[in-house]
Design an enzyme around this catalytic site. Structure first.
Site, PDB file in Angstrom:
ATOM      1  N   ASP A 179       7.591  -6.251  -2.446  1.00 26.63           N
ATOM      2  CA  ASP A 179       7.621  -5.108  -1.938  1.00 26.63           C
ATOM      3  C   ASP A 179       8.229  -5.166  -0.628  1.00 26.63           C
ATOM      4  O   ASP A 179       7.823  -5.210   0.769  1.00 26.63           O
ATOM      5  CB  ASP A 179       5.979  -5.310  -1.381  1.00 26.63           C
ATOM      6  CG  ASP A 179       4.969  -5.107  -2.450  1.00 26.63           C
ATOM      7  OD1 ASP A 179       5.483  -5.037  -3.596  1.00 26.63           O
ATOM      8  OD2 ASP A 179       3.704  -4.925  -2.070  1.00 26.63           O
ATOM      9  N   LYS A 207       3.432  -0.763  -8.432  1.00 21.97           N
ATOM     10  CA  LYS A 207       2.042  -1.108  -8.510  1.00 21.97           C
ATOM     11  C   LYS A 207       1.315  -0.152  -7.687  1.00 21.97           C
ATOM     12  O   LYS A 207       2.058   0.274  -6.733  1.00 21.97           O
ATOM     13  CB  LYS A 207       1.810  -2.572  -8.274  1.00 21.97           C
ATOM     14  CG  LYS A 207       2.383  -3.216  -6.971  1.00 21.97           C
ATOM     15  CD  LYS A 207       2.190  -4.639  -7.003  1.00 21.97           C
ATOM     16  CE  LYS A 207       2.766  -4.901  -5.606  1.00 21.97           C
ATOM     17  NZ  LYS A 207       1.792  -4.553  -4.330  1.00 21.97           N
ATOM     18  N   CYS A 253       0.202  -9.475  -0.848  1.00 23.26           N
ATOM     19  CA  CYS A 253       0.874  -9.189  -2.117  1.00 23.26           C
ATOM     20  C   CYS A 253       1.564 -10.471  -2.776  1.00 23.26           C
ATOM     21  O   CYS A 253       1.546 -10.822  -3.924  1.00 23.26           O
ATOM     22  CB  CYS A 253       1.741  -8.130  -2.189  1.00 23.26           C
ATOM     23  SG  CYS A 253       0.736  -6.602  -1.745  1.00 23.26           S
TER      24      CYS A 253
END
Ligand SMILES: [Zn+2]
Length: 214
Positions: free
Chosen positions: A19, A117, A162
């Protein structure tokens, strides 16, 4: 901090870059402090890996994890979702927006897979492996097993969300997992960075400050 016995990177090793997107960097909708600093560090690390996967938070508009989807709720409040506690976030990483794009300083042209995601409107997904219901797979385990990878190295944003959940799920799936801390930054809500270090240690996920020079 546990040592990694062998920092020589080989064919069964893969770097998972979590990310590194505009919205998680300063100026973005859900900025991780100093998040942009990881881009050049990760570029440097990625050059040592033949195999790299990038993950990308990729929400539809009106996603369940957005505080704006819950009247009267503010960002960073926690609500009880069907699948357990869920932190509510500012709207971020909306599909195809500039905020959802990778940070422009991230440059890993040899990355083989971009795993998106958080696309299910009703379930958040911190982990690159499972949605937050903890049972809906993204398919990444299958990809990694079929390709024969055994060691996963993780870097990116945010360390305490994450990256943490991806590392823990990878370990539970039987991979050897190492988090490269200099290549991560934390949001640090309610001591979440300290809680992450504790949890990674309990689960046997390695943490290293950086990869030793070759
Ligand atoms: Zn998200």
């Amino acid at each position: 901090m546990s040592p990694v016995e062998d920092q020589h990177i080989g064919a069964a090793d893969i770097l998972i870059v979590v990310d590194v997107q505009n919205d998680f960097c300063p100026g973005g909708a859900l900025a991780v402090p100093h998040g942009d600093e990881v881009a050049p560090i990760i570029n440097h690390i990625a050059a040592r890996f033949r195999h790299v996967v990038l993950t990308q938070d990729w929400h539809p508009r009106g996603h369940f994890s957005f505080a704006s989807s819950h009247p009267g709720k503010k960002p960073f409040a926690t609500i009880a979702a069907d699948y357990g506690p869920q932190v509510l976030w500012p709207d971020h990483c909306v599909q195809d927006s500039l905020g959802a794009a990778f940070h422009p300083a991230l440059h890993i042209p040899h990355a083989a897979l971009v795993l998106r995601k958080g696309m299910n409107p009703a379930i958040d997904s911190y982990s690159a492996f499972y949605e937050n219901d903890r049972k809906t797979p993204t398919g990444l385990v299958g990809y990694l097993r079929e390709r024969g990878f055994r060691r996963l190295f993780l870097a990116g944003l945010a360390f305490d969300f994450c990256v943490r959940y991806s590392a823990e799920d990878g370990k539970r799936e039987g991979f050897a997992v190492t988090v490269i801390e200099d290549a991560c930054r934390s949001i640090d809500i309610d001591d979440s960075a300290a809680a992450t270090r504790k949890s990674l240690a309990v689960l046997g996920v390695n943490r290293v400050p950086n990869l030793a020079p070759i």
